[in-house]
Design an enzyme around this catalytic site. Structure first.
Site, mmCIF file in Angstrom:
data_model
loop_
_atom_site.group_PDB
_atom_site.id
_atom_site.type_symbol
_atom_site.label_atom_id
_atom_site.label_comp_id
_atom_site.label_asym_id
_atom_site.label_seq_id
_atom_site.Cartn_x
_atom_site.Cartn_y
_atom_site.Cartn_z
ATOM 1 N N THR A 147 40.576 71.463 41.049
ATOM 2 C CA THR A 147 39.448 72.243 41.475
ATOM 3 C C THR A 147 40.331 73.294 42.688
ATOM 4 O O THR A 147 41.330 73.039 42.897
ATOM 5 C CB THR A 147 38.472 71.211 42.077
ATOM 6 N N CYS A 249 37.737 71.076 36.550
ATOM 7 C CA CYS A 249 37.355 69.959 36.440
ATOM 8 C C CYS A 249 37.628 69.617 34.814
ATOM 9 O O CYS A 249 37.093 68.725 34.181
ATOM 10 C CB CYS A 249 35.809 69.690 36.682
#
Length: 300
Positions: A147, A249
């Protein structure tokens, strides 16, 4: 016009899939494989008889019954006004989580921003780091994959006693999701998790067009002796192009992207976001947030 599709209820950005999981919460256990998205979100260092770092398995196929939450003690709430170096934040979280478990320190919710950086979770795949030289990369030790954190993104780290709050990892992650959903609703944004995609997603499918959903909030936590740290991140006004250095992700499907409040046409100030998060936390976690000093102070 950002292409946001409005539902029948006026003023709301449309979402899907807000139903809770229909399986019963179980105590964490070791497993070889699971199709639960929550496995990627939570890294557990259990106490007691659990000496390893087990994954969160799928629960038995029993109807899910939301736990009855009791009232909990006040939780401290701190806000850092300056970008916090990632390593400083991790050191503080680890120390505070240890103090909560061993010394009875108060729980803490910490709002902050980071300088531009990438973090990798325990499920991160090397190929998902597309541009490793762009920003510093840190091994976060939390659940999840790659992330991005940076200015304009509200990071909320939660150091909570999950044992005190029911010792239910599934319910805890679901509460984190509900917290973000309720905070976004204050800005008339309807968001939620999807099957196999945890976090806050917004439906941006245009009338007659193909499916388009963008992620506005991420969740990744770690539990050590049943105290959580790491937490959530909500895109307020970050540079969305910075996400291009990773596969956010681990989701490479072009139908799914990233967005922010400003990208949705909502010029929210960070202070307004903080108040929405504060109010939503008190509702969902049934703890009053009491202001505490900034954990990372400037040198004297």
């Amino acid at each position: 016009d950002k292409g946001v599709r409005l539902p029948a209820s006026p003023g709301m950005v449309r979402s899907r899939g807000l139903e809770p999981p229909r399986v019963a919460p179980q105590r964490p256990q070791r497993c070889a494989s699971t199709n639960s998205a929550m496995t990627a979100l939570v890294f557990i260092e259990a106490d007691g008889p659990y000496k390893a770092t087990p994954a969160l398995c799928e629960a038995l196929n029993v109807a899910y019954m939301p736990p009855v939450m009791q009232k909990f003690p006040d939780t401290e709430w701190a806000v850092s006004d300056r970008p916090v170096p990632y390593e400083d934040a991790v050191r503080f979280m680890e120390a505070r989580a240890r103090a909560i478990r061993e010394d009875g320190a108060p729980e803490l919710v910490w709002f902050l921003e980071h300088p531009p950086l990438y973090t990798s979770g325990t499920s991160a795949k090397p190929d998902d780091l597309r541009d490793p030289a762009r920003f510093p990369v840190f091994d976060a030790g939390r659940g999840g994959q790659y992330t991005y954190h940076g200015p304009g993104q509200r990071v909320a780290y939660v150091m909570l006693d999950v044992a005190l709050r029911g010792r239910d990892v599934r319910a805890f992650v679901q509460n984190l999701e509900t917290w973000i959903i309720k905070a976004l609703a204050a800005f008339n944004v309807e968001a939620g998790p999807r099957d196999g995609r945890v976090g806050g997603w917004v439906d941006r499918t245009k009338a007659g067009g193909t499916l388009r959903e963008d992620k506005i909030a991420a969740i990744g936590v770690r539990l050590k002796k049943w105290v959580s740290f790491h937490g959530t991140s909500l895109n307020v006004e970050p540079d969305l192009e910075h996400f291009s250095g990773i596969t956010p992700c681990g989701i490479a499907d072009p139908r799914y992207g990233v967005t922010s409040l400003v990208d949705l046409g909502i010029p929210a100030a960070m202070d307004d976001v903080d108040l929405a998060l504060k109010d939503a936390f008190e509702t969902v976690f049934e703890s009053r947030l009491v202001r505490a000093p900034d954990p990372i102070r400037e040198p004297a």
